[in-house]
Design a protein around this motif. Structure first.
Motif, PDB file in Angstrom:
ATOM      1  N   GLY A 102       1.504  -2.363 -48.111  1.00  0.00           N
ATOM      2  CA  GLY A 102       2.245  -3.592 -47.893  1.00  0.00           C
ATOM      3  C   GLY A 102       1.561  -4.795 -48.495  1.00  0.00           C
ATOM      4  N   LYS A 103       2.287  -5.903 -48.464  1.00  0.00           N
ATOM      5  CA  LYS A 103       1.758  -7.156 -48.980  1.00  0.00           C
ATOM      6  C   LYS A 103       0.756  -7.781 -48.008  1.00  0.00           C
ATOM      7  N   ARG A 140      -2.970  -2.261 -49.628  1.00  0.00           N
ATOM      8  CA  ARG A 140      -2.516  -3.639 -49.594  1.00  0.00           C
ATOM      9  C   ARG A 140      -2.572  -4.236 -50.999  1.00  0.00           C
ATOM     10  N   PHE A 199       3.495  -5.522 -53.735  1.00  0.00           N
ATOM     11  CA  PHE A 199       4.525  -5.274 -52.728  1.00  0.00           C
ATOM     12  C   PHE A 199       5.317  -6.563 -52.518  1.00  0.00           C
ATOM     13  N   PHE A 234       8.739  -6.064 -48.088  1.00  0.00           N
ATOM     14  CA  PHE A 234       7.688  -5.073 -48.296  1.00  0.00           C
ATOM     15  C   PHE A 234       6.345  -5.519 -47.724  1.00  0.00           C
ATOM     16  N   ASP A 235       6.400  -6.359 -46.709  1.00  0.00           N
ATOM     17  CA  ASP A 235       5.150  -6.733 -46.040  1.00  0.00           C
ATOM     18  C   ASP A 235       4.484  -5.504 -45.435  1.00  0.00           C
ATOM     19  N   TYR A 236       5.299  -4.576 -44.930  1.00  0.00           N
ATOM     20  CA  TYR A 236       4.798  -3.312 -44.401  1.00  0.00           C
ATOM     21  C   TYR A 236       5.738  -2.194 -44.852  1.00  0.00           C
ATOM     22  N   VAL A 237       5.178  -1.124 -45.402  1.00  0.00           N
ATOM     23  CA  VAL A 237       6.006  -0.006 -45.840  1.00  0.00           C
ATOM     24  C   VAL A 237       5.310   1.315 -45.512  1.00  0.00           C
ATOM     25  N   HIS A 291      10.692   0.301 -44.443  1.00  0.00           N
ATOM     26  CA  HIS A 291      10.152  -1.031 -44.684  1.00  0.00           C
ATOM     27  C   HIS A 291      10.798  -2.045 -43.743  1.00  0.00           C
TER      28      HIS A 291
END
Length: 278
Positions: A168-169, A181, A185, A201-204, A235
């Protein structure tokens, strides 16, 4: 007096840049992802019973002693029936590897719907599968589901796929899966319903559909070929349908990352409700 021997009963228990990610019409299917492994059905628990009778002792007043001497058998042990994941039919259950002890179940409303519900299950060797989260609302691909996904069809693939890699970003929120990280993303533009894709796409979590396991979700490699699509992720939900991914509320994605455990060989079981019931 003679001491009665006790009957012995022994219980043996055998024991998710991108076909589908951000739902924008101009977002390319640009992330590669190898098909999730499937295997024989998960192991079921069985039990066996070993009952030892005992002999009585003869005294002057006749025969006394244990239940074995009076012909009474030991009580039957209760059979433990491992619980299965609700709503899954035998064909779907057969695709879940025996080694998988975590399952993210994505159940779509129907074949052409972009709405679904996500629930996480874990398997105990004795009692079987149990739900460990609430039901989470989710979006899937705009056109619904397919068992023959191809690039650009705007449908999410039906099947059982391994979950091995995350990223993720934003900083790792506590993922047990390897977490990549990076600024790559990044989601830009708007989705199918005009919603902003920022933060998608902060968390995927990468779904191992047409990708190489053990690599960053950003890996472009597609073992089945470009035409079979790829970049299918779990995501952050941007408030509308995706191109092929499954999107969850931000806090639920963080919870999922903290829950998935590589030691439990997690998989995602995904599709419309009718298909999963087969």
């Amino acid at each position: 007096m003679p001491i009665a021997a006790l009957p012995v009963v022994a219980l043996l228990v055998t024991g998710l840049l991108l076909t589908g990610c951000a739902g924008t019409a101009d977002t390319a299917d640009n992330v590669g992802s190898a098909p999730g492994g499937t295997a024989a059905p998960g192991g079921t628990a069985t039990e066996s019973k070993d009952t030892a009778g005992t002999t009585g002792t003869t005294g002057s007043a006749g025969t006394t002693g244990s239940a074995g001497s009076t012909g009474r058998s030991a009580p039957e042990a209760q059979t433990v029936e491992p619980q299965e994941i609700s709503g899954l039919g035998p064909e779907t259950r057969a695709q879940i590897p025996q080694t998988a002890n975590q399952a993210v179940v994505v159940r779509g409303d129907d074949m052409d719907s972009d709405r679904s519900v996500v629930t996480v299950y874990e398997r105990d060797p004795v009692t079987g599968w149990r739900r460990v989260t609430d039901e989470w609302p989710a979006h899937n691909a705009r056109e619904g589901w397919t068992d023959d996904h191809v690039e650009g069809d705007l449908r999410s693939p039906i099947g059982v796929f391994d979950l091995t890699d995350a990223g993720g970003k934003l900083a790792d929120p506590g993922s047990k899966l390897p977490y990549d990280r990076g600024r790559a993303f990044e989601a830009e533009g708007t989705g199918f319903e005009g919603e902003s894709l920022e933060g998608t796409f902060d968390y995927v979590v990468a779904i191992n559909y047409n990708r190489v396991p053990g690599t960053t979700p950003l890996d472009w490699t597609r073992p089945l070929g470009q035409e079979k699509g790829g970049g299918i992720w779990l995501h952050v939900d941007h408030g509308g349908p995706t191109q092929g991914c499954v999107a969850l509320p931000r806090e639920r994605m963080k919870e999922l990352l903290r829950t998935l455990d590589p030691a439990k060989r997690p998989v995602v079981v995904m599709g419309d409700a009718a298909s999963l019931s087969l």
